[in-house]
Design a protein around this motif. Structure first.
Motif, PDB file in Angstrom:
ATOM      1  N   LYS A 309       0.812  -1.223   0.000  1.00  0.00           N
ATOM      2  CA  LYS A 309       0.000   0.000   0.000  1.00  0.00           C
ATOM      3  C   LYS A 309       0.847   1.276   0.000  1.00  0.00           C
ATOM      4  O   LYS A 309       0.323   2.374  -0.211  1.00  0.00           O
ATOM      5  N   SER A 310       2.170   1.118   0.210  1.00  0.00           N
ATOM      6  CA  SER A 310       3.054   2.286   0.242  1.00  0.00           C
ATOM      7  C   SER A 310       3.180   2.979  -1.105  1.00  0.00           C
ATOM      8  O   SER A 310       3.698   4.090  -1.186  1.00  0.00           O
ATOM      9  N   ILE A 311       2.703   2.331  -2.176  1.00  0.00           N
ATOM     10  CA  ILE A 311       2.785   2.968  -3.500  1.00  0.00           C
ATOM     11  C   ILE A 311       1.933   4.232  -3.572  1.00  0.00           C
ATOM     12  O   ILE A 311       2.114   5.051  -4.470  1.00  0.00           O
ATOM     13  N   HIS A 312       1.017   4.393  -2.618  1.00  0.00           N
ATOM     14  CA  HIS A 312       0.155   5.584  -2.610  1.00  0.00           C
ATOM     15  C   HIS A 312       0.790   6.748  -1.844  1.00  0.00           C
ATOM     16  O   HIS A 312       0.210   7.833  -1.787  1.00  0.00           O
ATOM     17  N   ASN A 313       1.954   6.512  -1.271  1.00  0.00           N
ATOM     18  CA  ASN A 313       2.645   7.555  -0.512  1.00  0.00           C
ATOM     19  C   ASN A 313       3.650   8.255  -1.436  1.00  0.00           C
ATOM     20  O   ASN A 313       4.657   7.666  -1.837  1.00  0.00           O
ATOM     21  N   GLU A 314       3.378   9.500  -1.768  1.00  0.00           N
ATOM     22  CA  GLU A 314       4.217  10.231  -2.720  1.00  0.00           C
ATOM     23  C   GLU A 314       5.641  10.435  -2.196  1.00  0.00           C
ATOM     24  O   GLU A 314       6.599  10.430  -2.977  1.00  0.00           O
ATOM     25  N   ASP A 315       5.794  10.622  -0.893  1.00  0.00           N
ATOM     26  CA  ASP A 315       7.138  10.806  -0.319  1.00  0.00           C
ATOM     27  C   ASP A 315       7.986   9.550  -0.514  1.00  0.00           C
ATOM     28  O   ASP A 315       9.175   9.632  -0.834  1.00  0.00           O
ATOM     29  N   ILE A 316       7.378   8.384  -0.323  1.00  0.00           N
ATOM     30  CA  ILE A 316       8.097   7.115  -0.516  1.00  0.00           C
ATOM     31  C   ILE A 316       8.508   6.966  -1.978  1.00  0.00           C
ATOM     32  O   ILE A 316       9.644   6.585  -2.286  1.00  0.00           O
ATOM     33  N   LEU A 317       7.602   7.287  -2.895  1.00  0.00           N
ATOM     34  CA  LEU A 317       7.926   7.196  -4.321  1.00  0.00           C
ATOM     35  C   LEU A 317       9.069   8.133  -4.684  1.00  0.00           C
ATOM     36  O   LEU A 317       9.988   7.765  -5.418  1.00  0.00           O
ATOM     37  N   ILE A 330       5.792   2.520 -10.633  1.00  0.00           N
ATOM     38  CA  ILE A 330       4.598   3.249 -10.193  1.00  0.00           C
ATOM     39  C   ILE A 330       4.793   4.750 -10.414  1.00  0.00           C
ATOM     40  O   ILE A 330       3.902   5.449 -10.909  1.00  0.00           O
ATOM     41  N   GLY A 331       5.974   5.252 -10.047  1.00  0.00           N
ATOM     42  CA  GLY A 331       6.272   6.670 -10.226  1.00  0.00           C
ATOM     43  C   GLY A 331       6.208   7.082 -11.691  1.00  0.00           C
ATOM     44  O   GLY A 331       5.689   8.158 -12.026  1.00  0.00           O
ATOM     45  N   PHE A 332       6.724   6.224 -12.569  1.00  0.00           N
ATOM     46  CA  PHE A 332       6.718   6.536 -14.003  1.00  0.00           C
ATOM     47  C   PHE A 332       5.287   6.549 -14.542  1.00  0.00           C
ATOM     48  O   PHE A 332       4.925   7.425 -15.337  1.00  0.00           O
ATOM     49  N   ILE A 333       4.475   5.595 -14.111  1.00  0.00           N
ATOM     50  CA  ILE A 333       3.075   5.549 -14.545  1.00  0.00           C
ATOM     51  C   ILE A 333       2.343   6.818 -14.108  1.00  0.00           C
ATOM     52  O   ILE A 333       1.600   7.430 -14.894  1.00  0.00           O
ATOM     53  N   LYS A 334       2.563   7.238 -12.872  1.00  0.00           N
ATOM     54  CA  LYS A 334       1.900   8.452 -12.369  1.00  0.00           C
ATOM     55  C   LYS A 334       2.378   9.695 -13.098  1.00  0.00           C
ATOM     56  O   LYS A 334       1.653  10.687 -13.200  1.00  0.00           O
ATOM     57  N   LYS A 335       3.595   9.628 -13.622  1.00  0.00           N
ATOM     58  CA  LYS A 335       4.151  10.772 -14.354  1.00  0.00           C
ATOM     59  C   LYS A 335       3.527  10.892 -15.750  1.00  0.00           C
ATOM     60  O   LYS A 335       3.222  11.989 -16.208  1.00  0.00           O
ATOM     61  N   VAL A 336       3.328   9.770 -16.418  1.00  0.00           N
ATOM     62  CA  VAL A 336       2.868   9.810 -17.813  1.00  0.00           C
ATOM     63  C   VAL A 336       1.350   9.696 -17.957  1.00  0.00           C
ATOM     64  O   VAL A 336       0.812   9.987 -19.025  1.00  0.00           O
ATOM     65  N   LYS A 337       0.655   9.281 -16.904  1.00  0.00           N
ATOM     66  CA  LYS A 337      -0.800   9.143 -16.990  1.00  0.00           C
ATOM     67  C   LYS A 337      -1.480  10.143 -16.053  1.00  0.00           C
ATOM     68  O   LYS A 337      -1.028  10.360 -14.934  1.00  0.00           O
ATOM     69  N   LYS A 338      -2.567  10.719 -16.528  1.00  0.00           N
ATOM     70  CA  LYS A 338      -3.296  11.719 -15.757  1.00  0.00           C
ATOM     71  C   LYS A 338      -4.535  11.093 -15.115  1.00  0.00           C
ATOM     72  O   LYS A 338      -5.050  10.076 -15.577  1.00  0.00           O
ATOM     73  N   GLY A 339      -5.014  11.731 -14.066  1.00  0.00           N
ATOM     74  CA  GLY A 339      -6.230  11.267 -13.410  1.00  0.00           C
ATOM     75  C   GLY A 339      -5.946  10.387 -12.208  1.00  0.00           C
ATOM     76  O   GLY A 339      -4.788  10.069 -11.906  1.00  0.00           O
ATOM     77  N   PRO A 340      -7.006   9.973 -11.504  1.00  0.00           N
ATOM     78  CA  PRO A 340      -6.835   9.125 -10.318  1.00  0.00           C
ATOM     79  C   PRO A 340      -6.167   7.798 -10.663  1.00  0.00           C
ATOM     80  O   PRO A 340      -6.496   7.179 -11.681  1.00  0.00           O
ATOM     81  N   PHE A 341      -5.239   7.361  -9.823  1.00  0.00           N
ATOM     82  CA  PHE A 341      -4.487   6.128 -10.062  1.00  0.00           C
ATOM     83  C   PHE A 341      -5.420   4.924 -10.182  1.00  0.00           C
ATOM     84  O   PHE A 341      -5.217   4.054 -11.029  1.00  0.00           O
ATOM     85  N   ALA A 342      -6.461   4.886  -9.342  1.00  0.00           N
ATOM     86  CA  ALA A 342      -7.388   3.748  -9.357  1.00  0.00           C
ATOM     87  C   ALA A 342      -8.160   3.644 -10.667  1.00  0.00           C
ATOM     88  O   ALA A 342      -8.653   2.575 -11.019  1.00  0.00           O
ATOM     89  N   PRO A 346      -6.274   0.278 -12.469  1.00  0.00           N
ATOM     90  CA  PRO A 346      -7.054  -0.408 -11.426  1.00  0.00           C
ATOM     91  C   PRO A 346      -6.419  -1.703 -10.932  1.00  0.00           C
ATOM     92  O   PRO A 346      -6.563  -2.056  -9.761  1.00  0.00           O
ATOM     93  N   LEU A 347      -5.716  -2.418 -11.809  1.00  0.00           N
ATOM     94  CA  LEU A 347      -5.097  -3.681 -11.384  1.00  0.00           C
ATOM     95  C   LEU A 347      -3.986  -3.433 -10.371  1.00  0.00           C
ATOM     96  O   LEU A 347      -3.918  -4.092  -9.326  1.00  0.00           O
ATOM     97  N   LEU A 348      -3.119  -2.469 -10.650  1.00  0.00           N
ATOM     98  CA  LEU A 348      -2.051  -2.128  -9.705  1.00  0.00           C
ATOM     99  C   LEU A 348      -2.634  -1.575  -8.405  1.00  0.00           C
ATOM    100  O   LEU A 348      -2.093  -1.809  -7.322  1.00  0.00           O
ATOM    101  N   ASP A 349      -3.738  -0.847  -8.516  1.00  0.00           N
ATOM    102  CA  ASP A 349      -4.398  -0.317  -7.321  1.00  0.00           C
ATOM    103  C   ASP A 349      -4.939  -1.456  -6.460  1.00  0.00           C
ATOM    104  O   ASP A 349      -4.805  -1.442  -5.234  1.00  0.00           O
ATOM    105  N   ASP A 350      -5.519  -2.476  -7.096  1.00  0.00           N
ATOM    106  CA  ASP A 350      -6.017  -3.643  -6.355  1.00  0.00           C
ATOM    107  C   ASP A 350      -4.866  -4.407  -5.697  1.00  0.00           C
ATOM    108  O   ASP A 350      -4.983  -4.865  -4.557  1.00  0.00           O
TER     109      ASP A 350
END
Length: 390
Positions: A309-317, A330-342, A346-350
């Protein structure tokens, strides 16, 4: 003219019905007093009365743990976890040959997966994963001359990206400058191999070069996906079969070679806008990669503080992406994709709800076998020769 006085409820609807006795069978219940009545119940369903709301539609308490469209998820869960295997090294006489494609149907996939070749190749992936277990990328490890040579080759390929800038074009995906880069790769691939191959193994270039050139995407489609990534793993497997990469090199193969390869592929994806090859969209693990999630989850097994669940902590990333491949992905995905991570992943979020990294790692290995190595659209491009036998 004055309005008539309001009627009482009793006046409005006179309460007239005969209550039941022991001798008269009852057919209904009075809606006002609750007593039994011989009047038949109204033919209209009570739920359709205007002053009553319809019953709510049934909804489960929570969504399934794996938020996937209907597929073989249950089969993946029940599959045994793949185990590591020692790679058998070849002995003379050598019979290197130009590798070719063999898989065209599900029957071919079944034949491949029943073969010792398939089990040993997957066992090699598991062995690489185990070599990096509980270790950071920067941890010291044995680095052979071969490993250092491969790292310098990948660094060279990265420099070429700087020398071949993307051209201005209208299409979103597939910058045609990538073809120039890939052509240079193809022209120099054999000379790269000869830098570290011993004299008796130099004839192997006819077999190992095709795996290497197919590891960085397709020049005609200008795309990249898990099939190309699997080709890179197959190229490393061929080197292990020839004894050029040994078991003591495995940690460096992941922490030095594969990390460099991953950096190069992200650079190619961003600079030349490579199209995802065979992406599952939001239902896939990632548009381009799979192996770094296997190796990265292995790195984090038994970590004292970081949980899935630590993937949701921006400081850890921000602070640990450079040391742990999973967090880097995870950090790269959040960088290139917009919107809520879930929503976009959704698979990585689960998966972030899984209690520990060991379960994540074993699940990733089972999923890699089912979603990559057992899929005809991916494996139809896989090559077979003398080192990886059909």
């Amino acid at each position: 003219m004055e309005p008539p006085p309001p009627q009482s409820p009793r006046d409005e609807h006179p309460h007239t019905h005969s209550h039941s006795s022991t001798s008269i069978p009852t057919t209904g219940t009075c809606c006002k007093c609750g007593g039994a009545t011989t009047h038949a119940p109204p033919s209209q369903s009570p739920t359709s009365w205007p002053d009553l709301s319809s019953p709510p539609a049934y909804r489960p308490i929570r969504a399934p743990a794996l938020n996937l469209p209907p597929n073989n998820t249950q089969a993946i869960i029940l599959t045994p976890v793949p185990q590591s295997q020692e790679v058998p090294t070849i002995t003379p006489p050598f019979h290197f040959q130009i590798p070719s494609k063999k898989i065209t149907s599900p029957d071919d996939i079944r034949k491949f997966h029943d073969s010792p070749t398939s089990k040993n190749f997957l066992g090699f992936i598991v062995a690489l994963s185990e070599s990096i277990r509980g270790r950071k990328i920067s941890d010291p490890c044995h680095e052979s001359a071969t490993v250092s040579n491969i790292v310098s080759i990948i660094e060279n390929l990265s420099l070429w990206v700087d020398q071949i800038p993307p051209v201005q074009q209208s299409s979103r995906y597939g910058n045609i400058s990538y073809r120039t880069w890939h052509e240079r790769l193809t022209e120099n691939a054999e000379s790269f191999m000869l830098q570290f191959l011993p004299e008796d193994l130099k004839p192997s270039t006819i077999e190992i070069v095709p795996y290497f050139t197919d590891s960085f995407g397709n020049s005609s489609r200008i795309d990249y996906g898990t099939g190309h990534e699997t080709n890179f793993a197959a190229w490393l497997y061929c080197l292990a079969r020839m004894g050029i990469i040994k078991e003591e090199d495995y940690q460096a193969v992941v922490a030095r070679v594969f990390v460099k390869y991953l950096d190069l592929m992200r650079k190619l994806q961003l600079v030349y806008c490579l199209e995802p090859a065979g992406s599952h969209g939001v239902w896939g693990l990632d548009d381009y990669h799979f192996l770094p999630f296997i190796f990265g989850s292995s790195q984090l097994i038994d970590h004292k503080y970081m949980k899935p669940k630590s993937i949701h902590n921006e400081d850890i990333l921000d602070n640990f992406s450079s040391e742990y491949m999973y967090l880097s992905c995870i950090g790269f995905i959040k960088k290139v994709k917009k919107g809520p991570f879930a929503e976009h992943s959704p698979l990585l979020d689960d998966i972030s709800a899984v209690p520990n990294w060991k379960k994540v790692n074993s699940g990733m290995l089972k999923m890699y076998k089912a979603e990559v190595l057992e899929k005809v659209p991916i494996m139809q491009h896989f090559l077979f020769g003398w080192l990886i036998k059909w």
